[in-house]
Design a protein around this motif. Structure first.
Motif, PDB file in Angstrom:
ATOM      1  N   UNK A   9      -5.646  -1.177  -2.461  1.00  0.00           N
ATOM      2  CA  UNK A   9      -4.234  -1.313  -2.814  1.00  0.00           C
ATOM      3  C   UNK A   9      -3.506  -0.047  -2.375  1.00  0.00           C
ATOM      4  N   UNK A  10      -2.418  -0.235  -1.627  1.00  0.00           N
ATOM      5  CA  UNK A  10      -1.563   0.874  -1.206  1.00  0.00           C
ATOM      6  C   UNK A  10      -0.321   0.864  -2.094  1.00  0.00           C
ATOM      7  N   UNK A  11      -0.050   1.972  -2.773  1.00  0.00           N
ATOM      8  CA  UNK A  11       1.097   2.035  -3.681  1.00  0.00           C
ATOM      9  C   UNK A  11       1.639   3.454  -3.723  1.00  0.00           C
ATOM     10  N   UNK A  37      -7.514   2.897  -4.331  1.00  0.00           N
ATOM     11  CA  UNK A  37      -6.063   3.040  -4.306  1.00  0.00           C
ATOM     12  C   UNK A  37      -5.721   4.076  -3.247  1.00  0.00           C
ATOM     13  N   UNK A  38      -4.805   3.731  -2.354  1.00  0.00           N
ATOM     14  CA  UNK A  38      -4.293   4.665  -1.351  1.00  0.00           C
ATOM     15  C   UNK A  38      -2.867   5.009  -1.742  1.00  0.00           C
ATOM     16  N   UNK A  39      -2.586   6.306  -1.907  1.00  0.00           N
ATOM     17  CA  UNK A  39      -1.278   6.722  -2.405  1.00  0.00           C
ATOM     18  C   UNK A  39      -0.838   8.008  -1.720  1.00  0.00           C
ATOM     19  N   UNK A  46       1.064   5.403 -10.685  1.00  0.00           N
ATOM     20  CA  UNK A  46      -0.004   4.493 -10.284  1.00  0.00           C
ATOM     21  C   UNK A  46      -1.340   5.222 -10.174  1.00  0.00           C
ATOM     22  N   UNK A  47      -1.314   6.511  -9.860  1.00  0.00           N
ATOM     23  CA  UNK A  47      -2.559   7.279  -9.745  1.00  0.00           C
ATOM     24  C   UNK A  47      -3.250   7.366 -11.100  1.00  0.00           C
ATOM     25  N   UNK A  85     -12.047  -5.399   2.817  1.00  0.00           N
ATOM     26  CA  UNK A  85     -11.766  -6.701   3.426  1.00  0.00           C
ATOM     27  C   UNK A  85     -10.278  -6.995   3.532  1.00  0.00           C
ATOM     28  N   UNK A  86      -9.484  -6.480   2.594  1.00  0.00           N
ATOM     29  CA  UNK A  86      -8.062  -6.826   2.524  1.00  0.00           C
ATOM     30  C   UNK A  86      -7.271  -5.627   2.035  1.00  0.00           C
ATOM     31  N   UNK A  87      -6.144  -5.355   2.693  1.00  0.00           N
ATOM     32  CA  UNK A  87      -5.200  -4.351   2.222  1.00  0.00           C
ATOM     33  C   UNK A  87      -4.067  -5.062   1.492  1.00  0.00           C
ATOM     34  N   UNK A  88      -3.771  -4.607   0.287  1.00  0.00           N
ATOM     35  CA  UNK A  88      -2.722  -5.188  -0.538  1.00  0.00           C
ATOM     36  C   UNK A  88      -1.649  -4.117  -0.754  1.00  0.00           C
ATOM     37  N   UNK A  89      -0.469  -4.322  -0.189  1.00  0.00           N
ATOM     38  CA  UNK A  89       0.627  -3.385  -0.371  1.00  0.00           C
ATOM     39  C   UNK A  89       1.354  -3.714  -1.676  1.00  0.00           C
ATOM     40  N   UNK A  90       1.520  -2.688  -2.509  1.00  0.00           N
ATOM     41  CA  UNK A  90       2.137  -2.907  -3.821  1.00  0.00           C
ATOM     42  C   UNK A  90       3.092  -1.762  -4.115  1.00  0.00           C
TER      43      UNK A  90
END
Length: 206
Positions: A9-11, A37-39, A46-47, A85-90
């Motif tokens: 998840x990118x947030x 989590x990528x931030x 979110x962290x 498998x999947x990047x989810x932008x949030x």
């Protein structure tokens, strides 16, 4: 046993959609593991949400790099190491380059608070409100490098009633996001999403 479907998840902000995905995962409804989590903001709420959930964080400062492509190359390497498998932008507030967009073509999704292609870009809820439409909603779409221009995976309609305010409309939109986004992630995890150009079909009942 097959390895779990792994998402990153990118947030960048509060992380309400991130938390909803965590809750679905904890309830066993997501069908996927939130592996990372990528931030880009170490102090973002979110962290703390990720840390409380025991989810690893990849934090970076864009200003420390010469270009977007440079830090995305490092991110891509970390995603590969973790078998994402999947990047989810949030609520990820940085523009993406082909380094990630091309690498994860068909495997990167975003949620937008309007019924695309209406009201793309920033302040979509305000755009719809000011235009005076009677229905709006949320859209989950593939990311293709354009401004909210990727193929539509799913949409949920939100009606604007006569007694609504901009705040009540925002609340309705956020509720719709919390219902639709984890559902779409679960479809990917279960292999139900089939992509053919801009035509996306979802198998149900399997």
């Amino acid at each position: 046993m097959p390895s779990p479907y792994r998402i990153a998840v990118f947030a960048s902000g509060q992380g309400s959609n991130f938390q909803n995905l965590v809750d679905w995962a904890n309830d066993g409804k997501l069908g996927a593991e939130i592996a990372l989590l990528v931030c880009n903001k170490a102090q973002a709420p979110v962290v703390e949400r990720a840390r409380k959930a025991g989810i690893d964080c990849l934090l970076f400062d864009p200003k420390a790099y010469a270009s977007r492509g440079e830090y995305e190359t490092e991110i891509a390497a970390e995603l590969a190491n973790r078998g994402i498998d999947l990047i989810v932008l949030a609520g990820y507030m940085l523009l993406l380059t082909p380094v990630l967009v091309d690498l994860y073509a068909g495997r990167m999704i975003n949620i937008h608070p309007s019924l695309l292609p209406s009201f793309p870009g920033v302040n979509a809820i305000g755009q719809a409100w000011n235009y005076g439409v009677k229905v709006t909603g949320v859209t989950v779409h593939l990311v293709d490098g354009g401004m909210d221009s990727g193929a539509v995976i799913a949409q949920q309609v939100v009606h604007i009633d006569e007694d609504d305010s901009i705040q009540s409309l925002e609340d309705k939109i956020h509720t719709a996001e919390s219902e639709l986004y984890p559902k779409v992630v679960s479809w990917f995890a279960k292999g139900r999403v089939h992509i053919s150009g801009r035509k996306i079909t979802v198998e149900h009942g399997i």
